[in-house]
Design a protein around this motif. Structure first.
Motif, PDB file in Angstrom:
ATOM      1  N   CYS A 159      44.204  28.855  39.760  1.00  0.00           N
ATOM      2  CA  CYS A 159      45.332  29.469  39.050  1.00  0.00           C
ATOM      3  C   CYS A 159      46.430  29.861  40.041  1.00  0.00           C
ATOM      4  CB  CYS A 159      44.853  30.704  38.292  1.00  0.00           C
ATOM      5  SG  CYS A 159      46.171  31.615  37.510  1.00  0.00           S
ATOM      6  N   PRO A 160      47.592  29.179  39.980  1.00  0.00           N
ATOM      7  CA  PRO A 160      48.687  29.494  40.911  1.00  0.00           C
ATOM      8  C   PRO A 160      49.143  30.955  40.844  1.00  0.00           C
ATOM      9  CG  PRO A 160      49.149  27.457  39.718  1.00  0.00           C
ATOM     10  CD  PRO A 160      47.924  28.069  39.092  1.00  0.00           C
ATOM     11  N   VAL A 161      49.133  31.547  39.657  1.00  0.00           N
ATOM     12  CA  VAL A 161      49.544  32.951  39.514  1.00  0.00           C
ATOM     13  C   VAL A 161      48.561  33.859  40.249  1.00  0.00           C
ATOM     14  CG1 VAL A 161      49.906  34.839  37.857  1.00  0.00           C
ATOM     15  CG2 VAL A 161      50.772  32.543  37.343  1.00  0.00           C
ATOM     16  N   MET A 162      47.268  33.575  40.117  1.00  0.00           N
ATOM     17  CA  MET A 162      46.253  34.381  40.811  1.00  0.00           C
ATOM     18  C   MET A 162      46.399  34.232  42.327  1.00  0.00           C
ATOM     19  SD  MET A 162      43.934  36.629  40.532  1.00  0.00           S
ATOM     20  CE  MET A 162      43.965  36.666  38.758  1.00  0.00           C
ATOM     21  N   ARG A 163      46.638  32.998  42.802  1.00  0.00           N
ATOM     22  CA  ARG A 163      46.840  32.798  44.245  1.00  0.00           C
ATOM     23  C   ARG A 163      48.028  33.632  44.736  1.00  0.00           C
ATOM     24  NH1 ARG A 163      46.090  27.155  43.061  1.00  0.00           N
ATOM     25  NH2 ARG A 163      48.290  26.791  43.539  1.00  0.00           N
ATOM     26  N   LYS A 164      49.082  33.672  43.938  1.00  0.00           N
ATOM     27  CA  LYS A 164      50.284  34.430  44.312  1.00  0.00           C
ATOM     28  C   LYS A 164      49.977  35.935  44.395  1.00  0.00           C
ATOM     29  CE  LYS A 164      55.161  34.431  43.202  1.00  0.00           C
ATOM     30  NZ  LYS A 164      56.166  33.802  42.371  1.00  0.00           N
ATOM     31  N   ILE A 165      49.232  36.455  43.425  1.00  0.00           N
ATOM     32  CA  ILE A 165      48.868  37.879  43.414  1.00  0.00           C
ATOM     33  C   ILE A 165      48.005  38.216  44.629  1.00  0.00           C
ATOM     34  CG2 ILE A 165      47.480  39.637  42.201  1.00  0.00           C
ATOM     35  CD1 ILE A 165      48.373  38.176  39.560  1.00  0.00           C
ATOM     36  N   ILE A 166      47.022  37.358  44.914  1.00  0.00           N
ATOM     37  CA  ILE A 166      46.140  37.600  46.068  1.00  0.00           C
ATOM     38  C   ILE A 166      46.936  37.503  47.366  1.00  0.00           C
ATOM     39  CG2 ILE A 166      44.129  36.754  47.352  1.00  0.00           C
ATOM     40  CD1 ILE A 166      42.994  35.830  44.592  1.00  0.00           C
ATOM     41  N   LYS A 167      47.809  36.509  47.461  1.00  0.00           N
ATOM     42  CA  LYS A 167      48.633  36.345  48.671  1.00  0.00           C
ATOM     43  C   LYS A 167      49.498  37.583  48.900  1.00  0.00           C
ATOM     44  CE  LYS A 167      52.131  33.428  50.804  1.00  0.00           C
ATOM     45  NZ  LYS A 167      52.970  32.234  50.703  1.00  0.00           N
ATOM     46  N   VAL A 192      34.734  40.699  43.982  1.00  0.00           N
ATOM     47  CA  VAL A 192      35.698  41.491  43.219  1.00  0.00           C
ATOM     48  C   VAL A 192      35.854  40.817  41.864  1.00  0.00           C
ATOM     49  CG1 VAL A 192      38.079  42.315  43.081  1.00  0.00           C
ATOM     50  CG2 VAL A 192      36.921  42.255  45.300  1.00  0.00           C
ATOM     51  N   HIS A 193      35.640  41.596  40.796  1.00  0.00           N
ATOM     52  CA  HIS A 193      35.768  41.045  39.441  1.00  0.00           C
ATOM     53  C   HIS A 193      37.233  40.953  39.015  1.00  0.00           C
ATOM     54  CE1 HIS A 193      31.662  40.704  37.893  1.00  0.00           C
ATOM     55  NE2 HIS A 193      31.383  41.710  38.692  1.00  0.00           N
ATOM     56  N   LYS A 194      37.584  39.814  38.387  1.00  0.00           N
ATOM     57  CA  LYS A 194      38.888  39.687  37.736  1.00  0.00           C
ATOM     58  C   LYS A 194      38.738  40.214  36.318  1.00  0.00           C
ATOM     59  CE  LYS A 194      40.217  35.251  39.836  1.00  0.00           C
ATOM     60  NZ  LYS A 194      40.432  33.834  39.509  1.00  0.00           N
ATOM     61  N   PRO A 195      39.733  40.871  35.754  1.00  0.00           N
ATOM     62  CA  PRO A 195      40.959  41.292  36.441  1.00  0.00           C
ATOM     63  C   PRO A 195      40.633  42.439  37.401  1.00  0.00           C
ATOM     64  CG  PRO A 195      40.923  42.143  34.197  1.00  0.00           C
ATOM     65  CD  PRO A 195      39.704  41.281  34.355  1.00  0.00           C
ATOM     66  N   PHE A 196      41.333  42.482  38.506  1.00  0.00           N
ATOM     67  CA  PHE A 196      41.058  43.502  39.513  1.00  0.00           C
ATOM     68  C   PHE A 196      42.284  44.370  39.733  1.00  0.00           C
ATOM     69  CE2 PHE A 196      42.423  39.607  41.622  1.00  0.00           C
ATOM     70  CZ  PHE A 196      43.512  40.063  42.346  1.00  0.00           C
ATOM     71  N   CYS A 197      42.030  45.528  40.301  1.00  0.00           N
ATOM     72  CA  CYS A 197      43.143  46.372  40.713  1.00  0.00           C
ATOM     73  C   CYS A 197      43.436  45.973  42.162  1.00  0.00           C
ATOM     74  CB  CYS A 197      42.766  47.831  40.503  1.00  0.00           C
ATOM     75  SG  CYS A 197      42.650  48.862  41.915  1.00  0.00           S
ATOM     76  N   VAL A 198      44.701  45.834  42.461  1.00  0.00           N
ATOM     77  CA  VAL A 198      45.139  45.341  43.774  1.00  0.00           C
ATOM     78  C   VAL A 198      44.566  46.189  44.909  1.00  0.00           C
ATOM     79  CG1 VAL A 198      47.195  44.984  45.214  1.00  0.00           C
ATOM     80  CG2 VAL A 198      47.204  44.244  42.842  1.00  0.00           C
ATOM     81  N   GLU A 199      44.486  47.483  44.708  1.00  0.00           N
ATOM     82  CA  GLU A 199      43.950  48.372  45.754  1.00  0.00           C
ATOM     83  C   GLU A 199      42.484  48.071  46.053  1.00  0.00           C
ATOM     84  OE1 GLU A 199      47.531  50.045  44.036  1.00  0.00           O
ATOM     85  OE2 GLU A 199      45.677  49.453  43.060  1.00  0.00           O
ATOM     86  N   ALA A 200      41.713  47.750  45.024  1.00  0.00           N
ATOM     87  CA  ALA A 200      40.295  47.419  45.227  1.00  0.00           C
ATOM     88  C   ALA A 200      40.162  46.147  46.060  1.00  0.00           C
ATOM     89  CB  ALA A 200      39.594  47.253  43.887  1.00  0.00           C
ATOM     90  N   LEU A 201      40.986  45.140  45.747  1.00  0.00           N
ATOM     91  CA  LEU A 201      40.970  43.897  46.521  1.00  0.00           C
ATOM     92  C   LEU A 201      41.392  44.168  47.961  1.00  0.00           C
ATOM     93  CD1 LEU A 201      40.663  40.809  46.685  1.00  0.00           C
ATOM     94  CD2 LEU A 201      43.054  40.627  45.969  1.00  0.00           C
ATOM     95  N   ARG A 202      42.475  44.921  48.124  1.00  0.00           N
ATOM     96  CA  ARG A 202      42.969  45.248  49.469  1.00  0.00           C
ATOM     97  C   ARG A 202      41.901  45.960  50.284  1.00  0.00           C
ATOM     98  NH1 ARG A 202      46.638  49.986  49.249  1.00  0.00           N
ATOM     99  NH2 ARG A 202      44.564  50.909  49.190  1.00  0.00           N
ATOM    100  N   ASP A 203      41.252  46.961  49.690  1.00  0.00           N
ATOM    101  CA  ASP A 203      40.238  47.733  50.414  1.00  0.00           C
ATOM    102  C   ASP A 203      39.066  46.859  50.846  1.00  0.00           C
ATOM    103  OD1 ASP A 203      41.879  49.905  50.034  1.00  0.00           O
ATOM    104  OD2 ASP A 203      40.628  50.848  48.501  1.00  0.00           O
ATOM    105  N   LYS A 204      38.607  45.956  49.965  1.00  0.00           N
ATOM    106  CA  LYS A 204      37.503  45.032  50.322  1.00  0.00           C
ATOM    107  C   LYS A 204      37.924  44.121  51.468  1.00  0.00           C
ATOM    108  CE  LYS A 204      34.009  44.604  47.118  1.00  0.00           C
ATOM    109  NZ  LYS A 204      32.843  45.283  47.096  1.00  0.00           N
ATOM    110  N   MET A 205      39.145  43.566  51.369  1.00  0.00           N
ATOM    111  CA  MET A 205      39.635  42.669  52.428  1.00  0.00           C
ATOM    112  C   MET A 205      39.700  43.389  53.768  1.00  0.00           C
ATOM    113  SD  MET A 205      42.701  40.332  50.874  1.00  0.00           S
ATOM    114  CE  MET A 205      43.760  41.720  50.648  1.00  0.00           C
ATOM    115  N   LEU A 206      40.273  44.580  53.768  1.00  0.00           N
ATOM    116  CA  LEU A 206      40.414  45.336  55.013  1.00  0.00           C
ATOM    117  C   LEU A 206      39.054  45.658  55.627  1.00  0.00           C
ATOM    118  CD1 LEU A 206      43.342  47.746  54.081  1.00  0.00           C
ATOM    119  CD2 LEU A 206      43.397  45.876  55.750  1.00  0.00           C
ATOM    120  N   LYS A 207      38.090  46.019  54.797  1.00  0.00           N
ATOM    121  CA  LYS A 207      36.746  46.336  55.290  1.00  0.00           C
ATOM    122  C   LYS A 207      36.110  45.109  55.950  1.00  0.00           C
ATOM    123  CE  LYS A 207      32.501  48.541  53.769  1.00  0.00           C
ATOM    124  NZ  LYS A 207      31.772  49.115  52.649  1.00  0.00           N
ATOM    125  N   ILE A 208      36.242  43.950  55.306  1.00  0.00           N
ATOM    126  CA  ILE A 208      35.667  42.717  55.854  1.00  0.00           C
ATOM    127  C   ILE A 208      36.365  42.332  57.153  1.00  0.00           C
ATOM    128  CG2 ILE A 208      35.410  40.224  55.483  1.00  0.00           C
ATOM    129  CD1 ILE A 208      35.140  40.954  52.420  1.00  0.00           C
TER     130      ILE A 208
END
Length: 136
Positions: free
Chosen positions: A12-20, A106-122
């Motif tokens: 999904c291009p929209v999802m890639r954009k949100i994650i990016k 991380v389950h979709k739909p996700f809150c951006v902060e939850a994704l950010r926190d997981k990424m930073l931890k990894i």
């Protein structure tokens, strides 16, 4: 902070954009984001370039995320690339299996902060385990 190279694999291009955008908002010194639309394309990228993190969806055409991750985990050159799975997958058994062979889910739909926190931890953990492992 540090330089990072992230692979985003989602059909999904929209999802890639949100994650990016989430990756870009993490405050790294420099960020390089590569996008792939399915697991086959994602594997081609990860085989030809070093990544600090791969963010992979599970349900995609051509080659799904589970197949991509499984191939990475049996390849001596790719098995240590950290993978964060971002998916709407609801099958608990499948989620458990994927969580066992990746660094997080991380389950979709996700809150951006939850994704950010997981990424930073990894990524923080990676910089401790593999000093100097950031992209060239």
């Amino acid at each position: 902070m540090m330089d990072v190279r992230v692979l985003i694999v989602d059909d999904c291009p929209v999802m890639r954009k949100i994650i990016k955008r989430t990756v870009e908002l993490c405050g790294f010194d420099s960020v390089e984001v590569i996008e792939a639309g399915d697991g086959k394309e994602g594997l081609e990228w990860v085989r030809n370039m070093d990544f600090d993190l791969a963010i992979v969806d599970l349900n995609m055409p051509v080659k799904n995320g589970a197949e991509m991750i499984a191939e990475m985990r049996v390849d001596d050159n790719l098995r240590y690339v950290p993978v964060l799975t971002v998916s709407a997958e609801s099958n608990e058994t499948r989620v458990e299996i994927i969580t066992d062979i990746t660094e997080g889910f991380v389950h979709k739909p996700f809150c951006v902060e939850a994704l950010r926190d997981k990424m930073l931890k990894i990524l923080e953990k990676q910089s401790i385990i593999r000093p100097g492992a950031a992209p060239k």
